[in-house]
Design an enzyme around this catalytic site. Structure first.
Site, PDB file in Angstrom:
ATOM      1  N   GLU A 219       0.847  -1.187   0.000  1.00 30.18           N
ATOM      2  CA  GLU A 219       0.000   0.000   0.000  1.00 30.18           C
ATOM      3  C   GLU A 219       0.894   1.252   0.000  1.00 30.18           C
ATOM      4  O   GLU A 219       1.154   1.801  -1.029  1.00 30.18           O
ATOM      5  CB  GLU A 219      -0.969  -0.041   1.186  1.00 30.18           C
ATOM      6  CG  GLU A 219      -2.179   0.833   0.962  1.00 30.18           C
ATOM      7  CD  GLU A 219      -3.420   0.410   1.733  1.00 30.18           C
ATOM      8  OE1 GLU A 219      -3.354  -0.528   2.539  1.00 30.18           O
ATOM      9  OE2 GLU A 219      -4.465   1.033   1.521  1.00 30.18           O
TER      10      GLU A 219
ATOM     11  N   GLU B  11      -2.145   0.333  13.309  1.00 29.62           N
ATOM     12  CA  GLU B  11      -3.327   0.647  12.514  1.00 29.62           C
ATOM     13  C   GLU B  11      -4.607   0.428  13.318  1.00 29.62           C
ATOM     14  O   GLU B  11      -5.563   1.182  13.208  1.00 29.62           O
ATOM     15  CB  GLU B  11      -3.343  -0.256  11.279  1.00 29.62           C
ATOM     16  CG  GLU B  11      -4.492  -0.017  10.332  1.00 29.62           C
ATOM     17  CD  GLU B  11      -4.270  -0.692   8.991  1.00 29.62           C
ATOM     18  OE1 GLU B  11      -3.509  -1.685   8.939  1.00 29.62           O
ATOM     19  OE2 GLU B  11      -4.856  -0.238   7.993  1.00 29.62           O
TER      20      GLU B  11
HETATM   21  C1  RAM Z   1      -6.544   1.497   4.462  1.00 29.36           C
HETATM   22  C2  RAM Z   1      -5.445   2.480   4.623  1.00 29.36           C
HETATM   23  C3  RAM Z   1      -5.785   3.763   5.305  1.00 29.36           C
HETATM   24  C4  RAM Z   1      -7.248   4.041   5.393  1.00 29.36           C
HETATM   25  C5  RAM Z   1      -8.033   3.394   4.324  1.00 29.36           C
HETATM   26  C6  RAM Z   1      -9.518   3.650   4.414  1.00 29.36           C
HETATM   27  O1  RAM Z   1      -6.259   0.638   3.423  1.00 29.36           O
HETATM   28  O2  RAM Z   1      -4.381   1.858   5.253  1.00 29.36           O
HETATM   29  O3  RAM Z   1      -5.234   3.863   6.563  1.00 29.36           O
HETATM   30  O4  RAM Z   1      -7.417   5.432   5.354  1.00 29.36           O
HETATM   31  O5  RAM Z   1      -7.817   2.037   4.241  1.00 29.36           O
END
Ligand code: RAM
Length: 927
Positions: A505, A781
């Site tokens: 990502e 996260e």
């Molecule tokens: C994930 C990303 C990010 C977020 C989106 C919606 O894949 O890591 O942090 O903003 O989704």
């Protein structure tokens, strides 16, 4: 000779001399900077810069009453004969971001400038040191060079998910300089990433240049002063070139970016010779190249392959004969892709970790722990046998059996390989990739060697901004949290603000960015970093007629729908930057874009007035969602509520921005729009302050309260319901990406400071300290990315280096240490710590503000509360001393009395409020 007259004459002269001394004696301005904080830049991007300086700390200097800036085309003309601009004496306190208003400046022009100021007593300072800036190539027409490179698409291989992997290129050209060099500039960029050498020497220590912009709109160019690297006679310029973000898998093969097209370089070496003549060497068809060099493959996500058997001795020097190499293919510069000097600092190596710990050794595989989740590359020094392959794997954390947890890298291979050409110790640092890791596994080294900690170093890399703030306290876990926040920032400020640095990502997610911007602006000098990215945001937004701001910038996902809470980055971040820096330029640059984003919401209003119907990632990753697995990622706060809330908030901010820019009609129009949306918001989702949806969430209340969407009487009720929700969660967080940064602001505003402390210092899930208790060295996260008891969250989307929840950092500065900006750019400061003695006995913060160092540091010892404060010149501060009354307050050891420096604003049994002039103060009060 009449002695009496002689005496009078001498006295007169002495007096004039003394009084003129008095007028000229104050100290010169310091720390001169240009636009968003640049110091004497070469290859500068802006020919309409702004100027800033700092008044020195001194008893005599409280504020500035006037300034004068002089700008000239040569040093010798300063200060008296400024040929480009003389601002003359301007009666103004403005010492930051003063706009250049002189003659038009051109590409390549070198400019000299100086400033002086008058203090509050109209005493004049000495002139500052002379500073300079030199412009880069500002127009596409400044380039005679052509894009050049080999056609690597032809013989590329298919990598992960069948994406093309271009073979890295080695490109070079020999040239001759007829006489000695007076000065030389290298202007260079790439569709891809490059490393350039002149006569065998590195031109710079920049990493992964030119960085990442929406390449179909704008490609950044670099300028290097290479005078010292050239020689009379034969010279060679040589460039290593790889896919990077441009043609790599990370670009997702976006046709628009010509991702399947081969990487190319663009370079123009402009030499002025001592005889006054000029020689320009450009990238064109005369260059030669090969893909048979040692870097065999390189990918941001997947890592690098280096085969020492392909090393080409001296390939980047004049001694090399490239007649066997292929001729490059060229391409003209496109008119619609702007070539523009990079407007923020490049990525560089920042910290070297050299105290790795060996975790395990099995045959010739060993695992090293860098003890910090970091981003960058390893430097390995490992004994190898000829022909063997060293494999370097990375992971952020380990599984229970000490093997690697890499499920969260998803499809990113994130592995480097080194193939040895001979027996002996090899040294290798990958060049065209980066990894997010704390652990590193080596295999394939010499079986007979015993692994040693010296084999591995970790080189942490990020955009080259300076540290701006510090925060520390008496609580270890709070300090660890500060460390996790700042590492989270550094690790994810890799040319653009990324969501995460390790998996497949690493993208510029707009929602994450708007959430973390204020905290980042406390900790690092990221003014230029953010404004550069905002330019990319505007460029990607311009592709959509309806004003849509993509989820990510640069938008390689080709976003179709805007998301509430994400696209708002277009409005929120400029406003945050303005508040942290006082620089109005970012508001001017972003104004149209911000309005367009509000327009996007308007275009999504269908049936019900002021209620948009659109997409949202919602309160992303809220804990305990009612739905399980992936379905639960969006939390329980309804997206319709989130759209309306952010629509109102963005309209409100546009009204405020319009106010700052003096656009009164717009200010009224957007304020009315905000009020109307607020009204609809309350009617649609609340009754008597109670959220009418199925599931009560903290975030529904937080958004309504913080964005000021309730009528005053219902606001109070909503606040009560919020407190109930928090109580129901046993004083734990119930918020995801959108609610979390708002929680401390709302509770603080409600005077619920102790409650905020209680939530912040919770040790159990979901809380900030929970991840620390599980061993985190960066922000995660998810609130539950990992637990010692249950292991990793089963979802592969589980980054251990995601900055969003670090947004609490702002409150740590503003309330725990007590240091906040009250008027844009710290022109007025608020020092107002509220200690909570259950958890803390001390806390301190400092910030290098646009006016100089601000600090607030308190401690409680022997029932005495002490507060040390630094207020820089040309600012004022409101200092709030908690639990004090006017008559038990000591200032610098004496009873408090009003002076010209300290004026009482108010005093009641809870707090003494003082208005302070610049200076250093120590306050003490008995508890
Ligand atoms: C994930 C990303 C990010 C977020 C989106 C919606 O894949 O890591 O942090 O903003 O989704």
């Amino acid at each position: 000779m009449n002695f009496r007259y002689l005496f009078l004459g001498i006295s007169f002269l002495t007096l004039t001399f003394l009084s003129s001394c008095n007028k000229t004696q104050i100290l010169k301005p310091e720390e001169l900077t240009l636009s968003e904080g640049f110091k004497n830049p070469t290859g500068f991007y802006n020919n309409k810069p702004t100027f800033s300086w700092i008044l020195p700390v001194s008893e005599q200097i409280k504020s500035q009453s006037a300034y004068q800036i002089v700008v000239a085309s040569s040093k010798e003309l300063l200060p008296g004969n400024a040929d480009l601009w003389d601002s003359k004496k301007q009666k103004s306190a403005q010492s930051t971001f003063v706009k250049y208003q002189g003659k038009a400046l051109e590409s390549r022009q070198k400019v000299y400038w100086q400033v002086r100021y008058w203090n509050q007593d109209d005493n004049i300072s000495e002139w500052s040191d002379i500073n300079t800036f030199e412009l880069g190539l500002l127009n596409n027409s400044d380039w005679q060079a052509k894009w050049a490179g080999l056609d690597t698409a032809k013989d590329s291989i298919k990598g992960v998910r069948k994406f093309l992997m271009h073979k890295p290129q080695y490109l070079r050209k020999g040239f001759e300089l007829l006489t000695d060099v007076a000065s030389a500039r290298l202007y260079i960029t790439a569709k891809g990433v490059f490393d350039v050498h002149l006569n065998g020497k590195d031109v710079s220590d920049d990493v992964m240049t030119p960085g990442w912009t929406p390449y179909n709109h704008r490609i950044e160019t670099l300028t290097y002063d290479v005078t010292e690297l050239l020689q009379t006679g034969k010279n060679a310029i040589a460039v290593e070139l790889a896919s990077g973000w441009h043609s790599g898998r990370i670009s997702r093969g976006r046709a628009l970016y010509e991702n399947f097209a081969s990487p190319k370089i663009l370079c123009q070496l402009e030499v002025v010779l001592k005889d006054g003549s000029k020689q320009t060497i450009v990238s064109d068809e005369s260059w030669r190249g090969t893909t048979n060099g040692p870097i065999r493959l390189a990918s941001v996500y997947d890592g690098e392959v280096y085969d020492a058997n392909f090393e080409i001795p001296n390939w980047n020097t004049v001694a090399f004969d490239d007649s066997n190499w292929k001729s490059v293919e060229v391409e003209a510069i496109a008119k619609d892709v702007k070539l523009a000097p990079k407007r923020h600092h490049t990525v560089k190596n920042q910290v070297v970790f050299n105290d790795a710990e060996i975790v395990s050794v099995k045959e010739n595989t060993s695992v090293f722990n860098m003890k910090q989740n970091m981003v960058g590359v390893p430097k390995v020094k490992v004994p190898m046998k000829k022909g063997d392959t060293l494999k370097i794997r990375f992971s952020e954390m380990l599984l229970k059996d000490n093997t690697f947890y890499t499920k969260n890298y998803r499809s990113a291979k994130s592995t480097d390989y080194y193939i040895a050409a001979k027996d002996g110790v090899i040294e290798y640092v990958p060049k065209f990739t980066f990894h997010g890791f704390q652990f590193l596994e080596l295999s394939g080294y010499d079986k007979n060697a015993k692994p040693d900690t010296s084999w591995v170093q970790g080189i942490a890399q990020h955009s080259n901004f300076e540290k701006k703030g510090t925060f520390t306290s008496s609580h270890d876990k709070l300090n660890q949290l500060q460390s996790n926040i700042t590492w989270g920032l550094r690790d994810n400020f890799f040319d653009i603000p990324t969501d995460c640095p390790q998996r497949d990502e690493r993208l510029g997610w707009t929602g994450d960015a708007q959430v973390i911007a204020p905290t980042s602006l406390f900790n690092y000098d990221v003014h230029a970093f953010w404004t550069a990215w905002l330019q990319s945001l505007r460029e990607n937004q311009s592709e959509h007629k309806d004003g849509m701001v993509p989820f990510i910038v640069p938008d390689v996902l080709q976003t179709k729908n805007g998301s509430s809470g994400w696209g708002d980055a277009a409005v929120i971040i400029p406003w945050d930057i303005y508040n942290a820096t006082g620089d109005i330029t970012v508001l001017e640059e972003s104004y149209e874009s911000a309005k367009k984003w509000v327009g996007y919401y308007q275009s999504k209003v269908k049936k019900q007035p002021y209620l948009p119907y659109m997409h949202s990632f919602s309160d992303w990753l809220q804990p305990y969602p009612s739905k399980s697995g992936k379905m639960g990622n969006r939390g329980d706060t309804p997206k319709d509520l989130i759209h309306a809330a952010f629509f109102a908030h963005s309209a409100h901010l546009v009204a405020k921005i319009a106010g700052v820019l003096g656009k009164t009609d717009d200010a009224k129009k957007y304020a009315a729009l905000y009020k109307a949306i607020a009204n609809s918001f309350e009617n649609a989702f609340f009754e008597e302050g109670k959220f009418t949806g199925e599931i009560q969430t903290q975030t529904s209340y937080l958004l309504g309260i913080y964005f000021d969407l309730f009528k005053p009487e219902t606001k109070l009720k909503a606040q009560k319901y919020l407190l109930e929700e928090i109580k129901n969660a046993d004083y734990h967080l119930g918020t995801g990406f959108l609610g979390t940064p708002i929680l401390p602001k709302v509770l603080d505003d409600m005077g619920e400071i102790d409650l905020m402390y209680k939530i912040l210092f919770k040790e159990t899930y979901p809380s900030w300290f929970y991840s620390i208790n599980q061993g985190a060295t960066t922000m995660w996260e998810r609130w539950n990315s990992y637990s010692k008891a249950e292991g990793y969250n089963p979802q592969p989307m589980n980054s251990l280096n995601h900055y969003a929840y670090g947004a609490i950092g702002q409150w740590m500065y503003e309330r725990i240490a007590g240091l906040a900006s009250l008027e844009p750019g710290y022109k007025k400061i608020r020092i107002a710590p509220i200690p909570n003695t259950e958890f803390l006995t001390s806390a301190s913060a400092s910030v290098n503000s646009p006016y100089g160092k601000v600090a607030s540091s308190w401690k409680i010892e022997n029932n005495t509360f002490t507060l040390d404060v630094i207020i820089p010149p040309n600012t004022t501060a409101e200092i709030h001393i908690p639990n004090a009354t006017q008559n038990i307050l000591l200032v610098n050891g004496n009873d408090f009395t009003e002076t010209s420096n300290l004026k009482l604003i108010s005093s009641d049994k809870n707090v003494v409020k003082i208005l302070a002039e610049p200076g250093t103060y120590n306050f003490q009060t008995k508890l």
